[in-house]
Design a protein around this motif. Sequence first.
Motif, short mmCIF file in Angstrom:
data_model
loop_
_atom_site.label_atom_id
_atom_site.label_comp_id
_atom_site.label_asym_id
_atom_site.label_seq_id
_atom_site.Cartn_x
_atom_site.Cartn_y
_atom_site.Cartn_z
N HIS A 99 0.85 -1.12 -0.05
CA HIS A 99 0.06 -0.05 0.13
C HIS A 99 0.95 1.27 0.12
O HIS A 99 2.17 1.11 0.24
N GLU A 126 -1.57 5.81 3.61
CA GLU A 126 -1.68 4.90 4.78
C GLU A 126 -1.45 5.95 6.11
O GLU A 126 -2.32 6.31 7.02
N GLN A 157 -10.38 7.60 -2.91
CA GLN A 157 -10.12 6.21 -3.86
C GLN A 157 -11.04 6.00 -5.02
O GLN A 157 -12.24 6.56 -4.92
N THR A 169 -16.77 5.02 5.90
CA THR A 169 -16.34 4.83 4.65
C THR A 169 -16.33 6.10 3.68
O THR A 169 -16.01 6.20 2.69
N LEU A 189 -16.01 -0.19 2.47
CA LEU A 189 -14.71 -0.35 2.85
C LEU A 189 -14.46 0.86 3.90
O LEU A 189 -14.53 2.02 3.63
N PHE A 223 -12.38 3.61 6.18
CA PHE A 223 -11.35 4.23 6.07
C PHE A 223 -10.75 4.90 7.52
O PHE A 223 -10.05 5.38 7.75
N ARG A 251 -15.99 -3.35 6.29
CA ARG A 251 -14.79 -3.79 6.74
C ARG A 251 -13.58 -2.75 6.62
O ARG A 251 -13.71 -1.91 5.86
N SER A 252 -12.96 -2.81 7.71
CA SER A 252 -11.85 -1.84 7.87
C SER A 252 -10.73 -2.01 7.08
O SER A 252 -10.21 -3.09 6.90
N VAL A 253 -9.98 -0.98 6.40
CA VAL A 253 -9.06 -1.24 5.34
C VAL A 253 -7.73 -0.73 6.23
O VAL A 253 -6.51 -0.55 5.63
N ARG A 254 -7.87 -0.32 7.53
CA ARG A 254 -6.91 0.21 8.28
C ARG A 254 -5.85 -0.84 8.90
O ARG A 254 -6.35 -1.74 9.16
N ARG A 255 -4.50 -0.49 8.66
CA ARG A 255 -3.51 -1.33 9.35
C ARG A 255 -3.67 -1.35 10.72
O ARG A 255 -3.68 -2.36 11.48
#
Length: 678
Positions: free
Chosen positions: A136, A141, A160, A183, A505, A507, A532-536
Motif C-alpha cells: 500500500h 496510509e 479512492q 466509509t 470499505l 477508512f 470492513r476496515s482497511v486500516r492497518r
Amino acid sequence: MRERTAGLDSSAAGDWVSQKFLESAIFLRMKALADDPTVPLFFGRLDYDDHDPGAPEHSAGEHFYVGRRHVSDEVGDPMVVDWRAPISLPFYRASRTEPMGVRLRRRFGFQHGAMTAYEDEGLLDPVPTADDAAEHSAILEAEIERPRVGPMRDIVATIQPEQDVIVRASLEDSVCVQGAPGTGKTAVGLHRAAYLLYTHRDQLSRQGVLVVGPNASFLRYIGDVLPALGEIDAQQTTIEELVGKTLGRLNAKYVVRGEDAPEVATLKGDGRMAEVLRRALWSRVRVPDEGLLVPRGARRWRLATYEIEETVAALRARGVRYGAARAMLPQRLAHGILVKMELAGDSPDDRVQDAVARGREVKRYVDQVWPAVDPARLVLAVLGDSEVLAAAAEGILTDDEQRLLLWPKPPKGPGSARWSLADAVLIDEVADLVERTHSMGHVVADEAQDLSAMMLRAVGRRCSTGSATVLGDLAQATTPWASRSWDDALGHLGKPTAHLEQLTLGFRVPGEVIEYAARLLPVVAPGLEPPRSVRRARGELDLRAADSPRHRDDLLAEAVAAARGRVGSVGLIVPDALVGHVESLLGSAGIPHATLGEEPADLDEGVVEFDVPLDLVPASLAKGLEFDHVVLLEPAAVVAGEADRTTGLRRLYVCLTRAVTSLVVVHAEEIPAELAQH
C-alpha cells in the motif's frame, strides 16, 4: 494570485453600478482564494508517457502537479492543476492494468504544511506479483491513520477509485450512497458538490447548491470542507431551517416551538399525508351557486354557471399549482365576457379584457369560487377540525389515525399555534401545492435515512428540476419515522431512478471497533453487508464495568483523563438523560469542554465545538461526527432512551462507530445482550 486580485482597481469601471459589481466580484474572488498555510496546495504529480495513446489530449510527455485548486504563475500558466480537472482524473483512477497514459504517479507527504516525503509509482512497469499488489502507499496510509483534530477536513489526497466514481458522476444523475460508518460517504457527497460547482460553474452559480444535514452541530463540523476547496457558494442548512424559512415567509409569527409525541410525528411524516393535504386544499374550490354578472357601460354581461364550471374544470385539469390556476381564473372569466361582447357586435380589445379581469365583480367572484389559501391556516384546519380532516382523509387514514392527528385543543389561529417540526413540513407541502418551490441545481442530503417521507418530499422539492446526492446508512436509522429502504426513500424524494452505490470499505473506524459494533447489524439492518476496515491499525477497544454509579463515575474520569493525554480529538458520548450529570462532573473536575447542541453564543468564551480537547456529545447528536478517541457511557441507557429497542440499538451502533483510534465503554448497567461475544 491573491496579490494580483487585491491589486485590481475597481475605480476603473465605467459607472458606479459597474464599480459595485466589480467590487463584489473582487471580494468574492479574494474570499475564494483564502487559504490555510498549513494545508499544502498540491499533493501529487502525474508524468504522462510520450507515446501512450491512452493519455489525454496535449498531455503526452508533460507532467502536472495536482492540488486542491488551480494555481497559476505571473503570466497565467498553470503551476498546479485542480484535482477536479479532467487532466487530474488518472491520479485517482489509473492503475498498472489501466495506466491511462500515465508513466509515473507521485504522491507527496506533508506535516504542518512542510513536505516530509514523496513516493513514486511506475504505472508502466511490469504488472506486479501478488506480493507486490499487497503493498500500500505509505503516504496514503499515513494520511488515513493521521489523528482527527477539529472539524472535518477534505479528502482530496486520499479519494479512492470507488469514491471517485461517485464524486465525478454527471450533474444529470442523482446518486444514492449507502455507506457504512467510516466509509467517507459525507466527504464523498461534499466533494461531489465541489466537483459539480467546478464543472458546471455558470449553471450552478445561477441555480444554487444546497447541503442538508441532520443538525446544526453537524453542519459546523463539516462547514470548512467546501471553503477549503475554494467553494463558498454552496448553502448549508438543516431540515428544520429549510421548512422554518417557509413558515417565516408566510408570517413572521409562525415559528416552530412545539414537539410531537413519536407516534404523532411518525403519522404526520407518513407519505399518505401528501394526498390528505392535496384533497383539503382543492376542496376549497367551490362549485358556483350563480353565474357572473359584469356591468360594462350601459350594458350587463353574464356568464352562466355551467360556463364557469367548465372554465374551473379546465383549469384544474391543467395540473398547475393552486395559486397559479387562481391567478389565471380572472383572465379566463374576462375572456368569456369578451366573447359575449363580440357575439353582440362589439369590438373589444385586450385592454377591455384586462379591465374586466381587474374589475371588482370578477375579483369578488374569484374569491368566492377559488379563495386564496394560507398554507398554515389550511394545516390548522386539517389538524384542528375533525370534519375537515375526515373529508380529506376518507379512505386514506383510519378513524384511529385521524383521532391521533387531531389537536386536543386547537389554537385560535396560526400565530398562536405551537407548530412542531412535523407540522412545519406539512405547511411546506401545502405551500408548494399553492406556489411552486424554487428548485436548485443540486442538493446533497446527508443522513437521509432519518428523514420521514414528508421530509424527503420537502428536500426533493428543492431539486425537482435538478439532481441530488443522497447519503446515509440504513443501519444508522434512529428516528421513529426513518426510511427502511432506499427505494422507498428515493421515491418520496422524487428521484426513483437514482443510482445506488454501496460503500463498505471503512477508512476511519479501526477494525476492532467496527467488528464489535457490527455485532448489532443482524438486528438493526439484517440485509446490509457488514463493513470492513482497511486500516492497518486495529484500534483499541476497552470495556470497563463498574459495580455502582459512583464507581462508574470514577472510571469515566479515568478514561477521559487518559484520552485527553493522547494526541487527537476526544468525544465523550453520553445518553441524553445523563448530559447534565456529566457536565457537573466535568465542571467539578475543572475540565474544559464544549457541549454539542448548545448555540455558539451560549458557549463559554473561547470554548467552541471541535476546537477544545474534549467535546461532550449527547448520543442523539453523535451521528456523522468522528473523534480520535471516544469514551462512551452506559450503552444500555443509550438504547433505553429511544422509543423502541431496535431504534435504540441503531443509536448505539452510531455511538460505537465514532472512534478513529480508541473506544472506551464505561458502564454500570449490563451491556446489551446483542453485543455479547459470539
